[in-house]
Design a protein around this motif. Sequence first.
Motif, short mmCIF file in Angstrom:
data_model
loop_
_atom_site.label_atom_id
_atom_site.label_comp_id
_atom_site.label_asym_id
_atom_site.label_seq_id
_atom_site.Cartn_x
_atom_site.Cartn_y
_atom_site.Cartn_z
N LEU A 42 62.27 47.00 166.53
CA LEU A 42 63.00 47.27 165.08
C LEU A 42 64.21 46.06 165.15
CD1 LEU A 42 63.60 48.28 162.30
CD2 LEU A 42 64.59 50.32 163.43
N ARG A 83 65.02 43.11 162.75
CA ARG A 83 66.11 42.91 161.81
C ARG A 83 66.88 41.76 162.25
NH1 ARG A 83 70.10 47.38 160.20
NH2 ARG A 83 70.17 45.71 158.57
N SER A 119 66.24 54.19 164.50
CA SER A 119 64.45 54.21 164.61
C SER A 119 63.71 55.56 164.30
CB SER A 119 64.21 53.93 166.14
OG SER A 119 64.39 55.12 166.97
N THR A 165 63.07 55.56 160.22
CA THR A 165 62.36 54.46 159.44
C THR A 165 61.20 54.59 158.51
OG1 THR A 165 63.18 53.10 161.67
CG2 THR A 165 61.83 51.96 159.83
N ILE A 191 58.29 49.85 156.93
CA ILE A 191 58.78 49.03 158.17
C ILE A 191 58.34 49.37 159.44
CG2 ILE A 191 61.01 48.68 159.18
CD1 ILE A 191 62.39 49.26 156.65
N ARG A 192 57.87 50.60 159.62
CA ARG A 192 57.22 50.90 160.97
C ARG A 192 55.78 50.19 161.19
NH1 ARG A 192 58.72 55.41 163.46
NH2 ARG A 192 60.33 56.75 162.73
#
Length: 332
Positions: free
Chosen positions: A136, A140, A270, A273, A277-278
């Motif tokens: 993640l 990002r 995390s 989320t 997105i996962r």
Amino acid sequence: MSPIHAYRIHNDDRGYSAGIETLSSADLTSGDTRIAVDFSSVNYKDALAGTGQGKILRQFPLNGGIDCAGRIIESADPRFKPGDAVLVTGSGLSETVDGGYSTEVRIDHRHVIRLPKGWGPREAMILGTAGFTAGLALLRMQENRQHPDLGPIAVTGATGGVGMLATALFHRAGYRVHAVSGKPEHAGLLRQLGAEAVLTRESVITDKPMDKARFGGALDNVGGQTLASLLAQTVPYGNVASCGLVSGQDLPATVMPFIIRGVSLLGIASAGTERSIRERVWQLLARHFDAESLVALPVRETALQGLPEVFAQMLSGRSFGRVVVRIDGDAC
């Protein structure tokens, strides 16, 4: 229906306690998807929850384990069929619902992710929440224009689960990695994982609001003065991702790196989320790790019975690498 064996955590009139128990299906928290669990993993958060040294669980009793991987028993989601290989990380496991240290987990289908092709449940749990957090962070940072040409990525807490996997992941993604660790005995292994350099904790600390720019960006597991120092030493328009607070929750920094160099501080949360997105994060991880590369990482295995010892080692700073938990009901 087979009995459920789980590592269950209590906090009641008799105090805080945890151990293996035999449960019925009715004892589990509700969820529209049932998963037969094959593997889980041990994260720092699990050690805090399992020993009571951190306020992780929001209700009691609950089964421990913030991760799980296994096979669908049944699901309200038509995309999943019995026997499908899946994983869940975070999403309230061992916080608001029963977690992955159990032969069965019930969870809302929105949190369930199909296992990447070529991975088994053990490989998925080598990554688990730690690998998801590293992934993640990379996602990002790249969305905010992080590029290898900006310079090396500093990874603090590099011998911990997130730090170790981040070292390997960022290297595989084409970045130079400077691993920051207080355990020099593991420097050789960190270099094998892809670290270009291994730095001491002290070498990255500065008390200046802005110092010489030496890092293209950073992934910080420590917080406090370490995080402030990384911000002060990041190049213009580099990104610092914050995902931990081992040394404290304060941030003794100024706005100077933000308004003079355009440095970005990215928060990595995390546990909550959203699914879309996962799925992107797990796709990213699957691009950089195949099953062979995952099993080559520093990993050891334990059963539910071994969890107290693993928790003690982790909280005392004596652990290194990843610990996967084999969920074997016949051994309980």
